[in-house]
Design a protein around this motif. Structure first.
Motif, PDB file in Angstrom:
ATOM      1  N   GLU A   1       2.211  -7.490  -2.844  1.00  0.00           N
ATOM      2  CA  GLU A   1       1.201  -6.554  -3.326  1.00  0.00           C
ATOM      3  C   GLU A   1       1.939  -5.399  -3.989  1.00  0.00           C
ATOM      4  OE1 GLU A   1      -1.970  -6.986  -3.402  1.00  0.00           O
ATOM      5  OE2 GLU A   1      -1.771  -8.912  -2.375  1.00  0.00           O
TER       6      GLU A   1
ATOM      7  N   GLN B   1       2.846  -2.392  -2.038  1.00  0.00           N
ATOM      8  CA  GLN B   1       3.548  -2.576  -0.762  1.00  0.00           C
ATOM      9  C   GLN B   1       5.048  -2.775  -0.950  1.00  0.00           C
ATOM     10  OE1 GLN B   1       2.231  -2.349   2.362  1.00  0.00           O
ATOM     11  NE2 GLN B   1       0.407  -1.619   1.283  1.00  0.00           N
TER      12      GLN B   1
ATOM     13  N   LYS C   1       6.235   1.805  -1.104  1.00  0.00           N
ATOM     14  CA  LYS C   1       4.868   1.348  -1.343  1.00  0.00           C
ATOM     15  C   LYS C   1       4.490   1.415  -2.826  1.00  0.00           C
ATOM     16  CE  LYS C   1       3.206   2.003   3.334  1.00  0.00           C
ATOM     17  NZ  LYS C   1       3.370   0.550   3.573  1.00  0.00           N
TER      18      LYS C   1
ATOM     19  N   SER D   1       7.664  -7.154   1.579  1.00  0.00           N
ATOM     20  CA  SER D   1       6.646  -6.969   2.627  1.00  0.00           C
ATOM     21  C   SER D   1       5.684  -8.161   2.693  1.00  0.00           C
ATOM     22  CB  SER D   1       5.846  -5.698   2.325  1.00  0.00           C
ATOM     23  OG  SER D   1       5.700  -4.923   3.473  1.00  0.00           O
TER      24      SER D   1
END
Lengths: 383, 383
Positions: free
Chosen positions: A317, A320, A333, A357
């Protein structure tokens, strides 16, 4: 020591006059047995040089008496006459050894699209076979250099046996010399099937994970020959680990010697869904010219790392992803993380860590920066 | 003329203080109707800048009142706050127009990983909307420049209607500015569905076929807006041809202006089994650093072309490929062809023709050479 560290092997490197500067340009590595078990992996490029086409046939037999290598010419894109040249080279080597050409591998590296000077090469075959000796490993490693600034050799001792190797090639390569050749030898007693399986695994985790400029040569060849001269049948897992070490060592030497490069860069992808994802993401970063230029400029430009990962199909993502450069988590992130001014890029070694992640797999690809010297080497050279 | 060549459009480009050097950095293109039919295509990078995430939602509605564009900052990898900035920018534009933010596209280009200076940007929104005029097309094209040395505009007259456009971006790009933005306008009367279908087709054959360094931006956006102000419902095929011309013209301007490049190179692949094969092969050559360095060095190194094509899955036989460089067939049937010394590479424009001998399809990809100036632009720049 190199390829002659294990018992049962002789080698030589001679100057046959193929290179204009009179440097060594023909090498031979001879397996005196008692076993001739062997395997080889070749470039995945569909445009294969004549010596690759020849050697693929030989390798299928699973037995190799000798490898004859030349620098100073790739014998690629030379058509049927080039294939005949490779065949003739193998026959001459076989004659000199009183053996069969069906067990002689041939490797070439140098310019694409030109025939080899056969009188010089064939004389070099005779000279090198005559000179082959137990202490010839370093000369052989020297003879296969093109733009390599140093000979690349490695060896490791196992439990009653030895693995040795030599290689040429690097990331930043002179024009049309973009070839990686490696010959690995062992006096362990292995079957041809073991050689093939173990060499493929070791190559996938080493030579296949260095990527200097994304360019795939027409001539890449990695050979493993097992003489059995130690009389030791090794524990397969232990042997695999030793072979992996030698291949990894040779790979790292290639990146460290990459011409035109000022940085040796490890792209580590961690917490990927699987190893394929980790490799795809690492390779995308390793091949991104903008990222590679930033490394040359010692600019911790993590946005280019994200932009490269974003071109892949790896599971992640975008909000992430974490990215560290030399241990500083400059991206957290998917956005701004720690202060980028804390990143020290003055040294040669750089580690970029990408945390996807997305799981528990990881992989590392080694690459180099994109520099003015690379462009110069690959444009100013007259070919 | 640019985006204001068709009737129904106003535009402006102003200096809002986002760029440190005081150059224009905010542009607006307003569609005064009567129709607001529109479509947009965006980067395929999975790491998408905030303005792309915003604009993707707007474009789904098929209606666009205005596009607000800024240079001097990409608003990429800026997380939720960055998305809020894009939203705020759209709201402010809508307010200034007395309209809805749901029909305002936002585009940004510049550095990745930094927030936009919102006070300056929002003041720029007000100024640009106030300044928007029928003769504002050139100022708007100027305001979206980053390292572009010239504004890129185009227009074509059709049968009762006009197509206009502006673009920014180029092959050799400054760090993290690797973005292509294009706004195309027409006063033809089209449905949103037509806009979408025709824009995708035109983009696939133009913007998608320029490839300077293989690096895919986080911000790429191409927009088509149709005002219907001409009152003409065009013949779709004729309109598609005109739109293709404008997109192709803008694409060629980008390659011609590519910073750091000294060559504009067309890679033509002919006699491929299908268009996908032709494109894959052309792109592989266009992205091959060794080939691109050779072009910089004016070296007709056809071996690098073959080595690049050999990495693809396109249908071909290695001993059936012909390669011409600027019309000289230096490679015939995978081997040496005409005398390479006959190739003249001194000009800026280069055409490489690869004949795969596998069918009747063809495709051309445009690229640039890999130069010291590219490395300099992308490494020495402080970001």
């Amino acid at each position: 020591m190199s390829v002659t560290a294990p018992r049962g092997f002789r080698a030589a490197g001679v100057a046959a006059g193929i290179k204009a500067d009179g440097a060594r340009d023909v090498a031979v590595v001879i397996n005196d047995g008692p076993s001739r078990a062997a395997a080889a992996v070749f470039t995945r490029n569909r445009v294969k040089a004549a010596p690759v086409l020849w050697s693929e046939q030989v390798a299928k037999g699973g037995r190799v008496r000798a490898v004859l290598l030349n620098s100073g010419g790739a014998n690629a894109c030379t058509g049927a006459p080039g294939f005949a040249d490779a065949h003739t080279t193998a026959e001459r080597t076989a004659d000199a050894l009183g053996d069969s050409a069906a067990e002689i591998l041939v490797c070439s590296t140098g310019l694409i699209g030109e025939r080899l000077p056969m009188p010089e090469l064939l004389a070099g075959v005779d000279t090198s076979v005559a000179a082959a000796a137990r202490d010839g490993g370093l000369d052989a490693a020297d003879a296969i250099r093109t733009t390599d600034s140093v000979a690349k050799i490695s060896f490791r001792r196992g439990d009653g046996y030895t693995v040795g190797g030599m290689a040429k090639g690097a990331g930043m390569l002179a024009p049309a010399l973009a070839t990686m050749l490696a010959v690995v030898t062992t006096d362990a007693d292995l079957t041809a099937e073991q050689c093939d399986r173990l060499l493929r695994a070791a190559t996938a985790a080493s030579f296949d994970r260095i990527d200097a400029d994304g360019c795939l040569s027409t001539n890449d060849t990695v050979v493993l020959m097992a003489s059995g001269a130690s009389g030791t049948t090794p524990d397969e897992e232990a042997f695999a680990a030793l072979l992996a070490e030698v291949c990894d060592d040779l790979s790292r030497q290639m990146i460290a010697d990459a011409e035109g490069a000022t940085k040796s860069i490890a792209i580590e992808v961690v917490r990927a869904a699987d190893e394929d994802d980790a490799l795809e993401a690492a390779r995308a970063v390793a091949r991104n010219n903008l990222f590679k230029c930033a490394m040359y400029g010692e600019d911790p430009n993590w946005g280019r790392v994200l932009a490269a990962v974003g071109t892949t199909s790896a599971a992640f993502e975008p909000d992430q992803i974490d990215v560290a450069i030399n241990g500083v988590w400059v991206c957290r992130k998917g956005g701004v993380g720690e202060d980028r001014s804390r990143v020290d890029l003055t040294g040669r070694d750089v580690t970029v860590t990408v945390d996807l992640s997305a799981g528990g797999a990881s992989a590392t690809v080694w690459t180099t920066d994109l520099t003015n010297e690379y462009v110069h080497e690959n444009s100013a050279y007259s070919s």
